[in-house]
Design an enzyme around this catalytic site. Structure first.
Site, PDB file in Angstrom:
ATOM      1  N   HIS A 128     -50.130  -6.400  12.372  1.00 61.27           N
ATOM      2  CA  HIS A 128     -49.547  -7.693  13.098  1.00 61.27           C
ATOM      3  C   HIS A 128     -48.194  -7.697  12.176  1.00 61.27           C
ATOM      4  O   HIS A 128     -48.281  -7.561  10.830  1.00 61.27           O
ATOM      5  CB  HIS A 128     -50.335  -8.992  12.903  1.00 61.27           C
ATOM      6  CG  HIS A 128     -51.881  -8.585  13.252  1.00 61.27           C
ATOM      7  ND1 HIS A 128     -52.058  -8.443  14.799  1.00 61.27           N
ATOM      8  CD2 HIS A 128     -52.851  -8.410  12.639  1.00 61.27           C
ATOM      9  CE1 HIS A 128     -53.363  -8.268  14.711  1.00 61.27           C
ATOM     10  NE2 HIS A 128     -53.852  -8.255  13.724  1.00 61.27           N
TER      11      HIS A 128
ATOM     12  N   ASN B 209     -35.806 -23.176  15.322  1.00 62.07           N
ATOM     13  CA  ASN B 209     -35.796 -22.738  14.023  1.00 62.07           C
ATOM     14  C   ASN B 209     -36.419 -23.753  12.900  1.00 62.07           C
ATOM     15  O   ASN B 209     -35.555 -24.836  12.777  1.00 62.07           O
ATOM     16  CB  ASN B 209     -34.590 -22.270  13.852  1.00 62.07           C
ATOM     17  CG  ASN B 209     -34.087 -21.893  12.261  1.00 62.07           C
ATOM     18  OD1 ASN B 209     -35.190 -22.153  11.517  1.00 62.07           O
ATOM     19  ND2 ASN B 209     -32.851 -21.413  11.855  1.00 62.07           N
TER      20      ASN B 209
ATOM     21  N   HIS C 172     -32.348  -9.692  -3.411  1.00 64.18           N
ATOM     22  CA  HIS C 172     -31.435 -10.785  -3.361  1.00 64.18           C
ATOM     23  C   HIS C 172     -30.114  -9.846  -3.187  1.00 64.18           C
ATOM     24  O   HIS C 172     -29.806  -8.746  -3.804  1.00 64.18           O
ATOM     25  CB  HIS C 172     -31.419 -11.317  -4.818  1.00 64.18           C
ATOM     26  CG  HIS C 172     -30.445 -12.642  -4.434  1.00 64.18           C
ATOM     27  ND1 HIS C 172     -29.417 -12.696  -4.031  1.00 64.18           N
ATOM     28  CD2 HIS C 172     -30.962 -13.862  -4.874  1.00 64.18           C
ATOM     29  CE1 HIS C 172     -28.958 -14.055  -4.056  1.00 64.18           C
ATOM     30  NE2 HIS C 172     -30.122 -14.792  -4.421  1.00 64.18           N
TER      31      HIS C 172
ATOM     32  N   CYS D 162     -33.947 -20.087   5.382  1.00 63.20           N
ATOM     33  CA  CYS D 162     -35.462 -19.680   6.052  1.00 63.20           C
ATOM     34  C   CYS D 162     -36.185 -18.992   5.058  1.00 63.20           C
ATOM     35  O   CYS D 162     -37.469 -18.886   5.420  1.00 63.20           O
ATOM     36  CB  CYS D 162     -35.124 -19.053   7.212  1.00 63.20           C
ATOM     37  SG  CYS D 162     -34.196 -19.965   8.220  1.00 63.20           S
TER      38      CYS D 162
ATOM     39  N   HIS E  56     -39.939 -13.160  10.881  1.00 62.08           N
ATOM     40  CA  HIS E  56     -39.333 -14.628  11.017  1.00 62.08           C
ATOM     41  C   HIS E  56     -37.834 -14.469  11.237  1.00 62.08           C
ATOM     42  O   HIS E  56     -37.242 -13.889  10.336  1.00 62.08           O
ATOM     43  CB  HIS E  56     -39.529 -15.369   9.554  1.00 62.08           C
ATOM     44  CG  HIS E  56     -38.645 -16.494   9.341  1.00 62.08           C
ATOM     45  ND1 HIS E  56     -39.030 -17.868   9.293  1.00 62.08           N
ATOM     46  CD2 HIS E  56     -37.236 -16.415   9.590  1.00 62.08           C
ATOM     47  CE1 HIS E  56     -37.909 -18.407   9.301  1.00 62.08           C
ATOM     48  NE2 HIS E  56     -36.743 -17.797   9.449  1.00 62.08           N
TER      49      HIS E  56
HETATM   50  C1  LIG Z   1     -32.266 -21.439  10.689  1.00 62.76           C
HETATM   51  O1  LIG Z   1     -32.285 -22.513  10.109  1.00 62.76           O
HETATM   52  C2  LIG Z   1     -32.111 -22.254   8.665  1.00 62.76           C
HETATM   53  C3  LIG Z   1     -32.202 -23.819   7.951  1.00 62.76           C
HETATM   54  O2  LIG Z   1     -32.844 -24.472   8.312  1.00 62.76           O
HETATM   55  C4  LIG Z   1     -30.660 -21.752   8.175  1.00 62.76           C
HETATM   56  O3  LIG Z   1     -30.461 -21.264   7.087  1.00 62.76           O
HETATM   57  C5  LIG Z   1     -30.878 -20.504   9.234  1.00 62.76           C
HETATM   58  O4  LIG Z   1     -29.434 -19.611   8.894  1.00 62.76           O
HETATM   59  C6  LIG Z   1     -30.914 -20.562  10.470  1.00 62.76           C
HETATM   60  N1  LIG Z   1     -31.118 -19.259  11.235  1.00 62.76           N
HETATM   61  C7  LIG Z   1     -30.289 -18.954  12.194  1.00 62.76           C
HETATM   62  C8  LIG Z   1     -30.469 -17.610  12.526  1.00 62.76           C
HETATM   63  O5  LIG Z   1     -29.446 -19.538  12.643  1.00 62.76           O
END
Ligand SMILES: *[C@@H]1O[C@H](CO)[C@@H](O)[C@H](O)[C@H]1NC(C)=O
Ligand SMILES: *[C@@H]1O[C@H](CO)[C@@H](O)[C@H](O)[C@H]1NC(C)=O
Ligand SMILES: *[C@@H]1O[C@H](CO)[C@@H](O)[C@H](O)[C@H]1NC(C)=O
Ligand SMILES: *[C@@H]1O[C@H](CO)[C@@H](O)[C@H](O)[C@H]1NC(C)=O
Length: 475
Positions: A369, A406, A284, A203, A373
């Site tokens: 704002h 997501n 990282h 993400c 994410h």
């Molecule tokens: C949301 O999706 C991404 C990949 O598309 C993944 O890496 C991530 O862990 C997901 N987030 C959650 C909180 O599940």
């Protein structure tokens, strides 16, 4: 005794000799003065000139302001909406899951996930065979990428010849040739275009690809002007048919999404730009094993590949977030907050018991704002807790999860579109985008709005047909 006045010719004589003698006396002084004046003039000119040269050099070597010209988010066609009922029928379709447990588990997760009935599923779910393949994975990718790139090019008026850099991020799918080559081919880009394709970063990669554009453009000068950044994820191949619980979660929350943006350092485009990027930061945390393994692609005990989200994810996210804001805070916080923060860090260092935690500075004092994410409900709540954000700060994140699911890397741009659709932004406002991703990485972008948004709503804002229903009262 009174002196009689001097006769007139005597007076003239005195004046004449005085003038003459002073001229003789003053001559060297006058000349010296003249020299000094000339020297001074020369010196000033030289100083001014060299100052100008230095300024010029400074201006040339100074990082160029990096601007977001415009962006676009993909809105898939209405018939790809993935309602709870549709998803339920999909998992119940014959031959997909033989045991009832995984289906029941997914149903529970879905109902608690915070996703609404309007997110978009990938094309394969709507085909007759409902089988993921390379063809329908590419279809998913191309639909989003082409729609957003077409739109952002036409909005900004940037032509194909003006694109110097292409950065594409697609977390789980890296075909050969790459998605960046797909774009070069489709848009007939110059042969000296520099392309980057980032994958495997989950993400956070949307924020990180803008960070990469920032680094390239900041030092780019006239040679490198415009970067096309495309953020997508192909979820078709992430579909998991096994029974491992930690891997079933992603089936419930991954949804289709894509965003594209034009980032530039061209000062002549400042007047038409939306925002200036004033800070970008990536950290990282992968040196730590639990952070590295928090979200990971692997095979289950039957050999079926999936992405496993561990229970540790939430803890890892909050630890990494604390480390990240330690670095970000001094760069963005107003002085008063910074002083309080530094004081609390010192107090902690000096406390012998070690039970003091540094306060979390109030980041809402630095930004108007915030685009938090977060891929899921639990992570949003955790960020809210760590940062002491009120519900109104996390509202855009929660609503975006409800409307689009997501969508991974592009999610922060759907949130940006939410702010615009709600008309909450104005010139001078600062916006913080923060994202987490596998690895484990945290990325931040800090933007400043360079102009007031148009009074007319943007016709292709992805919220254009639903914004009037948001925010939801219960979520
Ligand atoms: C949301 O999706 C991404 C990949 O598309 C993944 O890496 C991530 O862990 C997901 N987030 C959650 C909180 O599940
Ligand atoms: C993009 O990544 C692929 C691997 O997925 C690699 O083969 C290719 O060379 C990369 N292309 C560019 C332009 O970076
Ligand atoms: C971005 O695109 C939208 C939609 O075409 C347009 O209304 C807007 O003026 C553009 N520029 C900025 C700075 O928002
Ligand atoms: C909303 O935007 C989409 C493209 O993202 C466009 O196809 C659609 O016509 C727009 N709808 C309205 C009502 O403006």
């Amino acid at each position: 005794m009174e002196l009689s006045p001097l006769p007139i010719h005597r007076r003239l004589q005195i004046v004449f000799f005085t003038l003459l003698s002073s001229a003789v006396l003053l001559h060297p002084i006058l000349t010296a003065l003249l020299h000094l004046l000339t020297a001074h003039l020369l010196l000033t000119t030289a100083t001014t000139l060299s100052a100008a040269v230095l300024l010029l050099l400074h201006l040339r070597s100074r990082p160029h302001p990096v601007l977001l010209l415009n962006y676009s988010c993909f809105q898939p066609p209405v018939h790809r909406k993935c309602t709870f009922e549709f998803a339920n029928n999909f998992v119940l379709s014959p031959g997909r899951f033989t045991n009832p447990e995984p289906v029941e588990f997914m149903r529970n997760i879905y109902l608690k996930s915070g996703l609404g009935d309007e997110t978009y599923g990938p094309p394969f779910m709507f085909e007759e065979t409902q089988t993921p393949s390379l063809r329908n994975t590419l279809q998913e990718t191309m639909e989003g990428v082409f729609a957003t790139v077409d739109s952002v090019l036409s909005k900004t008026g940037v032509s194909r010849d003006e694109i110097d850099v292409v950065i594409v991020t697609c977390g789980g799918f890296s075909p050969e040739p790459s998605v960046s080559s797909l774009i070069v081919n489709r848009y007939n880009l110059r042969s000296d275009v520099k392309t980057y394709n980032l994958s495997g970063m989950g993400c956070s990669s949307g924020v990180l690809s803008v960070d990469l554009a920032h680094r390239i453009l900041r030092g780019g000068g006239r040679k490198v002007r415009n970067a096309l950044v495309v953020m997508t994820e192909s979820i078709t191949l992430n579909w998991y048919d096994g029974e491992e619980r930690s891997m079933l979660v992603t089936n419930c929350i991954f949804r289709v999404g894509c965003a594209a943006a034009i980032i530039t350092n061209d000062p002549s485009r400042r007047a038409s730009a939306k925002m200036e990027l004033i800070h970008s930061l990536r950290t990282h945390h992968g040196a730590d094993d639990s952070a590295y393994r928090a979200a990971i692609q692997e095979e289950d005990n039957k050999g079926i590949t999936g992405i496993s989200l561990t229970k540790d994810l939430i803890r890892v996210a909050s630890v990494s977030l604390r480390e990240h804001i330690k670095i970000l805070a001094p760069r963005v916080l107003p002085l008063s907050q910074l002083v309080r923060y530094v004081y609390s860090v010192l107090a902690m260092a000096m406390s012998s018991t070690g039970d003091l935690k540094p306060i979390v500075p109030d980041f809402t004092t630095a930004f108007e704002h915030i685009c938090v994410h977060t891929g899921g409900k639990a992570v949003i709540s955790q960020v809210g807790r760590v940062m002491k954000f009120s519900d109104s700060v996390t509202e855009p994140a929660r609503m975006t999860l409800n409307r689009f699911g997501n969508t991974s890397s592009s999610l922060v741009f759907y949130e940006l579109a939410y702010f615009e659709a709600k008309k909450r932004v104005k010139k001078g406002d600062k916006m913080w985008m923060i994202a987490f991703g596998t690895g484990f990485k945290v990325g931040s972008l800090v933007w400043k709005w360079v102009k007031d948004p148009e009074s007319e709503p943007e016709s292709d804002n992805p919220w254009n047909d639903s914004i009037h229903r948001y925010p939801l009262k219960t979520w």
